[in-house]
Design a protein around this motif. Structure first.
Motif, PDB file in Angstrom:
ATOM      1  N   ILE A  81      56.532  53.819  37.899  1.00  0.00           N
ATOM      2  CA  ILE A  81      56.802  53.933  36.287  1.00  0.00           C
ATOM      3  C   ILE A  81      55.492  53.694  35.794  1.00  0.00           C
ATOM      4  N   SER A 103      66.358  63.522  31.677  1.00  0.00           N
ATOM      5  CA  SER A 103      65.614  63.556  33.131  1.00  0.00           C
ATOM      6  C   SER A 103      66.569  64.309  34.067  1.00  0.00           C
ATOM      7  N   THR A 126      61.308  64.486  33.551  1.00  0.00           N
ATOM      8  CA  THR A 126      61.577  63.650  32.631  1.00  0.00           C
ATOM      9  C   THR A 126      60.770  63.716  31.361  1.00  0.00           C
ATOM     10  N   ILE A 151      59.595  57.945  29.949  1.00  0.00           N
ATOM     11  CA  ILE A 151      58.689  57.330  30.685  1.00  0.00           C
ATOM     12  C   ILE A 151      57.970  56.190  29.857  1.00  0.00           C
ATOM     13  N   ILE A 164      62.087  56.832  34.782  1.00  0.00           N
ATOM     14  CA  ILE A 164      61.682  58.136  35.316  1.00  0.00           C
ATOM     15  C   ILE A 164      63.367  58.676  35.447  1.00  0.00           C
TER      16      ILE A 164
END
Length: 176
Positions: free
Chosen positions: A36, A83, A129, A134, A139
């Motif tokens: 991430i 996501s 995503t 983010i 994610i």
């Protein structure tokens, strides 16, 4: 397509294949750095609020069925997801070892494996995503849609030399 790396050899290969490279700082590199933080760095470097969607293809999972991205992206858009990520059913009888004793986790002794309750694992093949998720640190959001993939490529996750050799075998012997 963007490639984030701190490695000059990877950078050269990425450029040779037409990717745009974002130089990753050492502070965001290494085996213990979460993905991430790299994705957030990429978005910050691009500084483009118009980016709506991020597709993550992890280098440790290099093999994917040819039509996987198309299928998952269609589902992502159709379901208006925040996501989506790929999963694969696990058909193993799992357990833990507690005080030198095996304790079954997902079955009772004597139960046939084909009668197991379905359990799935995150296979790492593909993540899609929203960029906002983010930026917010996720994610896989709480409402992430799991997309089931039953393909030999889903079992390829390269972390060791043996994993690499298995990936080469699968690549050379199984069609996508």
């Amino acid at each position: 397509m963007y490639v984030s790396t701190d490695d000059e050899n990877i950078k050269k290969i990425a450029i040779d294949y037409g990717a745009l490279v974002i130089d990753r700082p050492q502070s965001l590199s290494g085996d213990l750095e979460p993905t991430i933080s790299t994705l957030q760095h990429v978005l910050a470097e691009l500084d483009d609020a118009a980016i709506e969607t991020v597709v993550l293809l992890q280098p440790t999972n290099p093999l994917r069925p040819e039509i996987l991205f198309k299928k998952v992206f269609i589902e992502f858009k159709a379901k208006n997801c925040t996501s989506v990520f790929t999963v694969t059913r696990n058909h193993d009888k799992l357990g833990k070892i507690v005080n030198n004793t095996f304790v079954p986790f997902n079955y009772t002794p004597g139960q046939r494996s084909q009668d197991l309750e379905p359990l799935y694992y995150e296979n790492g093949l593909l993540y899609i995503t929203t960029a906002n998720a983010i930026r917010d640190g996720s994610i896989m959001t709480e409402d992430a849609l799991p997309f089931v993939v039953e393909h030999p490529f889903s079992k390829v996750d390269i972390d060791t030399q043996e994993d690499l050799e298995y990936a080469e075998y699968v690549f050379n012997n199984i069609t996508s």
